[in-house]
Design a protein around this motif. Structure first.
Motif, short mmCIF file in Angstrom:
data_model
loop_
_atom_site.label_atom_id
_atom_site.label_comp_id
_atom_site.label_asym_id
_atom_site.label_seq_id
_atom_site.Cartn_x
_atom_site.Cartn_y
_atom_site.Cartn_z
N ASP A 416 0.83 -1.21 0.00
CA ASP A 416 0.00 0.00 0.00
C ASP A 416 0.86 1.26 0.00
OD1 ASP A 416 -2.37 -1.36 -0.05
OD2 ASP A 416 -2.78 -1.20 2.09
N HIS A 417 1.94 1.25 0.79
CA HIS A 417 2.81 2.43 0.86
C HIS A 417 3.53 2.67 -0.46
CE1 HIS A 417 1.74 2.35 4.97
NE2 HIS A 417 2.65 1.51 5.39
N ILE A 418 4.00 1.59 -1.07
CA ILE A 418 4.72 1.74 -2.34
C ILE A 418 3.79 2.26 -3.44
CG2 ILE A 418 5.79 0.39 -4.21
CD1 ILE A 418 7.19 -1.25 -2.00
N VAL A 419 2.59 1.70 -3.51
CA VAL A 419 1.64 2.16 -4.54
C VAL A 419 1.21 3.59 -4.28
CG1 VAL A 419 -0.65 1.78 -5.54
CG2 VAL A 419 0.86 -0.16 -5.12
N ASP A 420 1.06 3.97 -3.03
CA ASP A 420 0.71 5.37 -2.72
C ASP A 420 1.79 6.33 -3.24
OD1 ASP A 420 -1.80 5.54 -1.62
OD2 ASP A 420 -1.15 5.16 0.42
N MET A 421 3.05 5.94 -3.09
CA MET A 421 4.13 6.79 -3.62
C MET A 421 4.11 6.82 -5.14
SD MET A 421 7.37 6.20 -1.02
CE MET A 421 7.30 4.41 -0.90
N ARG A 422 3.77 5.69 -5.77
CA ARG A 422 3.65 5.65 -7.23
C ARG A 422 2.52 6.57 -7.69
NH1 ARG A 422 4.24 -0.68 -9.24
NH2 ARG A 422 6.48 -0.90 -8.83
N ARG A 423 1.43 6.58 -6.95
CA ARG A 423 0.28 7.40 -7.34
C ARG A 423 0.67 8.87 -7.47
NH1 ARG A 423 -3.91 4.26 -3.21
NH2 ARG A 423 -4.82 2.86 -4.76
N TYR A 424 1.43 9.36 -6.52
CA TYR A 424 1.84 10.76 -6.58
C TYR A 424 2.75 11.00 -7.78
CZ TYR A 424 3.47 15.37 -5.13
OH TYR A 424 3.75 16.71 -5.11
N GLN A 425 3.66 10.08 -8.00
CA GLN A 425 4.60 10.23 -9.11
C GLN A 425 3.88 10.26 -10.45
OE1 GLN A 425 8.12 10.74 -8.77
NE2 GLN A 425 7.27 11.12 -6.75
N GLY A 530 0.09 3.01 -10.29
CA GLY A 530 -0.15 4.28 -9.64
C GLY A 530 -1.11 5.20 -10.36
N ASN A 531 -1.62 4.78 -11.53
CA ASN A 531 -2.54 5.63 -12.28
C ASN A 531 -3.97 5.37 -11.80
OD1 ASN A 531 -3.93 7.19 -14.16
ND2 ASN A 531 -2.52 6.67 -15.82
N GLU A 532 -4.28 5.91 -10.64
CA GLU A 532 -5.59 5.68 -10.03
C GLU A 532 -6.71 6.27 -10.87
OE1 GLU A 532 -8.11 4.17 -6.94
OE2 GLU A 532 -6.02 3.79 -7.50
N PHE A 533 -6.45 7.40 -11.51
CA PHE A 533 -7.48 8.03 -12.33
C PHE A 533 -7.90 7.10 -13.47
CE2 PHE A 533 -8.89 10.64 -15.90
CZ PHE A 533 -9.85 11.44 -15.29
N LEU A 534 -6.92 6.51 -14.14
CA LEU A 534 -7.21 5.60 -15.25
C LEU A 534 -7.91 4.34 -14.75
CD1 LEU A 534 -7.02 4.92 -18.22
CD2 LEU A 534 -4.65 4.20 -17.87
N PHE A 535 -7.48 3.85 -13.59
CA PHE A 535 -8.15 2.67 -13.03
C PHE A 535 -9.61 2.97 -12.75
CE2 PHE A 535 -9.81 0.84 -9.07
CZ PHE A 535 -9.95 -0.47 -9.47
#
Length: 754
Positions: A416-425, A530-535
């Motif tokens: 969860d922490h790693i994906v959260d950092m990817r989301r911002y990037q 990390g592309n939460e918008f696209l998901f």
């Protein structure tokens, strides 16, 4: 009470007042620091399930027992610390009065036995843990050691105090018996009673041993109070809270669904989100939730996560343990700046500590040391030249396989922490591996990672000797919607799995339908990248289609069967977050049930040696281990397990959107896994996920080209094994025996039937 007792007692009390004061202040400061994280209201309840989970995990050591060689010794040390605290406080009385003991229980033989066992267990456990640490020291095994990167000095300090405490417990008890102050039965003092016969009978030694026991504990309090990042010590306290506040209150680990993107303690609605106010993933350490900060503070640096990480084990820079400890060190170093009110905007400009915001501006500024100010300027993600906390190569090496989360004894939520950092990037910085750009564009424009046309989603049906039912607006009597997935529709190797499943469902008489061009990518690679918008876009689009398909059906009858482990996980665990409630089964589960119900009858055995690779998103993330193995057995094949299997299965390297990224560092993960599979001398490597099949096939092909694997080795889906057995059986029933060749089919014949 003599002069010695008064002197030792005064020293003990004075040191204790200082030590306990410092420790309490440290606890208060740690709580204040952890609360710097974002709010997260999902951790508050329900109370009783969380409490039960916490008690079971620490009392039975259910998580620690995943490393069986360590668990019993840690269990002894843990109980020595918890119950031994009573014996420690008894020392305050023993320093002044050598014959002091707790009222009532102090005279019980059962208490004497418990103290004996605590003392012995603490010493033995402490020594064993120190020996284990030495035997696994990085100097012996280079980076393979799970302790590589851990703070050995802190660990040895804690273990030394543990051993001294245990010796103090036994010493006080033995000297009491030597001085005639206690006379417990031998069965309750089987070590200290014989020892007491060779010790001096002077009661002063009781006070001396008591103060040793006391001062060693006080030294421990002082050291840990001054070192809030000493996780190997602080986990004695924080682990209880970290387990209680774990993501899943029923005790499951934080796998399966990813944690939704949150801001201000609420799930972030991307349509209503404000970039100036809301947090998009994690771009600064203070963007992590308070549970994230608690995770960082609780890490014991045991390295279990590191030992299981496919990236670390193939020479990549990613170590889940080091990610957590680097975030911890950065968080605590930056904390003085944050506690003083400091904050920076996305451009890096100071917006917190400004003169017109605080009356005591200068005082706040002076309270921050220069190191904290320097730490506040470091980017969370950045290379060595930028002084970044986490290197981009580390961040993007993760396959999100979940091995770290599965193994962590204190329930840290690494993925969860790693994906959260990817989301911002991805969402804010637009900073991600170049290969992902094409994938994102294909998902957005074509609805699949390969950029294929939707009209070709039914190409896999060509050549089948039966008609595949395609949804035409009415579900009719179809029991299942067959979710084919992008790989199953477009990837040539995965198409074989899709065809095999369709044939088996047809043979079993299962009523099903497929969406065809209406189907789109589940969104798994977008979300893990990390592309939460696209998901969200893909998921909402699919949920709208699926809800229309199942319109009028009860929730329990909205059944979907999936061949892709990633689609399986997304539809079952993540679509409920966007309004999609379905009963999702993996094809191995459904086929296994059909075999048990005798609707599929494997008559002709596949007499070959097969090793099975557990897909991460089927196994670890969803705990489906038995169904595919039973299918391998049902096909008649001999199963040969790899050393790393089931919950410890090695990743194929495709997860976390890594299937669309190049591996430029270290050994390729799929090659490492294939080497392990080949070590079982199989004729076939079976799996239950198209991503795994692609990666393993590429690995086998590479090894065959190098002459390290036989040309007969083939990667198949378990559905193909079953279909081979079922179809051969059907052929044997339909054709006279003398017209059917006997014996094991040749490899080329085997391939032809699949």
């Amino acid at each position: 009470m003599g002069a010695l007792q008064l002197t030792l007692g005064a020293i003990g009390v004075a040191v204790s007042v200082y030590a306990w004061g410092l420790f309490v202040a440290g606890v208060v400061r740690m709580v204040r620091i952890i609360r710097l994280g974002q709010p997260d209201g999902t951790r508050n309840g329900p109370f009783w399930p969380r409490l039960r989970t916490m008690i079971v995990e620490f009392a039975a050591h259910t998580r620690m027992a995943k490393f069986r060689k360590v668990a019993p010794w840690h269990w002894l040390v843990m109980w020595g610390f918890l119950i031994g605290s009573l014996v420690l406080f008894e020392a305050y009385g023993e320093v002044f009065y050598p014959g002091f003991h707790w009222p009532v229980i102090g005279t019980w033989s059962a208490w004497a036995l418990l103290v004996e066992l605590l003392g012995i267990g603490t010493v033995v456990g402490g020594v064993a843990l120190a020996v284990i640490r030495q035997l696994n020291h990085p100097r012996r095994a280079d980076r393979i050691s799970r302790f590589a990167g851990s703070d050995f000095r802190a660990a040895y300090f804690v273990e030394a105090v543990v051993i001294i405490e245990g010796l103090g417990i036994l010493g006080v008890k033995a000297f009491k018996q030597a001085a005639g102050l206690e006379d417990p039965p031998l069965w309750s003092s089987f070590v200290t009673a014989p020892l007491s016969t060779i010790l001096p009978s002077n009661p002063d030694w009781v006070s001396i041993m008591a103060v040793v026991k006391l001062l060693s504990a006080m030294l421990w309090l002082v050291v840990v109070a001054k070192n809030l990042t000493m996780g190997v010590a602080w986990h004695r306290f924080s682990a209880f809270f970290n387990i209680y506040f774990k993501r899943e209150p029923d005790g499951r680990v934080a796998l399966g669904a990813l944690k939704p993107m949150m801001s201000g303690g609420q799930v972030l609605d991307l349509e209503e989100a404000d970039p100036d106010k809301d947090v998009f993933g994690v771009g600064k350490v203070e963007d992590f939730s308070w549970k994230g900060w608690l995770d960082f503070s609780t890490c014991t640096e045991c390295g279990r996560c590191q030992s299981q990480c496919p990236a670390w084990n193939t020479g990549k820079p990613l170590s889940p343990k080091l990610v957590i400890t680097q975030l911890r060190d950065h968080a605590f170093a930056k904390a003085p700046y944050l506690l003083a009110g400091g904050s920076r905007d996305m451009a890096g400009d100071e917006v917190g500590l400004v003169e017109d915001k605080y009356e005591d501006y200068k005082k706040r500024l002076e309270s921050i040391d220069v190191l904290a100010m320097a730490e506040s300027e470091r980017p969370l993600i950045g290379g060595a030249d930028e002084l970044g906390v986490i290197d981009p190569e580390v961040l993007w090496s993760c396959t999100t396989c979940g091995a770290c989360v599965e193994q962590c004894p204190v329930d840290i939520e690494h993925v969860d922490h790693i994906v959260d950092m990817r989301r911002y990037q991805v969402l804010i910085e637009s900073n991600f591996p170049s290969e992902l750009g094409g994938m994102f564009k294909n998902l957005e424009n074509k609805g699949n990672p390969w950029g294929q046309n939707a009209k070709d989603r039914l190409a896999w049906t060509e050549g089948l000797d039966f008609e595949v039912p395609v949804f035409d607006g009415e579900l009719g009597d179809a029991e299942y919607l067959f979710w084919v997935g992008c790989a199953g529709a477009f990837e040539d190797r995965a198409k074989k799995t899709t065809r095999a499943v369709a044939e088996l469902l047809h043979t079993a008489g299962v009523k099903y339908t497929v969406l065809g061009p209406e189907e789109s990518c589940s969104g798994d690679p977008a979300r893990r990248a990390g592309n939460e918008f696209l998901f969200q876009m893909l998921a909402q689009q699919n949920v709208e289609v699926l809800n229309a398909v199942f319109e009028g059906r009860e929730p329990g009858k909205r059944k979907i069967v999936v061949t892709c482990a990633h689609c399986f996980n997304t539809l079952a665990n993540e679509y409920p977050q966007v309004g999609g409630q379905y009963e999702v089964v993996h094809h191995t589960q459904l086929l296994n049930r059909l075999v048990r119900e005798r609707r599929l009858v494997p008559v002709a055995e596949v007499t070959e040696d097969v090793t099975y690779h557990d897909p991460c998103y089927l196994g670890r993330h969803n705990k489906v281990y038995e169904a595919p193995r039973e299918l391998v057995g049902a096909s008649g094949a001999t199963l040969r397990e790899m050393p790393r299997n089931s919950e410890r299965s090695m990743c194929c390297g495709a997860g976390g959107a890594r299937m669309w990224m190049e591996e430029r560092i270290g050994k390729r993960i799929n090659i490492d896994r294939v080497d392990e599979a080949l070590g079982t001398a199989p004729s076939k490597i079976a799996t239950g996920c198209p991503f795994c099949r692609v990666m393993l096939t590429d690995g086998v092909t590479a090894r065959q080209n190098e002459g390290q694997a036989g040309s007969h080795v083939e990667v198949v889906d378990v559905a193909q094994l079953l279909l081979t057995a079922v179809k051969r059986g059907k052929e044997r029933q339909d054709v006279p025996t003398d017209e059917v060749p006997s014996g094991t089919p040749l490899p080329d014949q085997d391939k032809a039937t699949t």
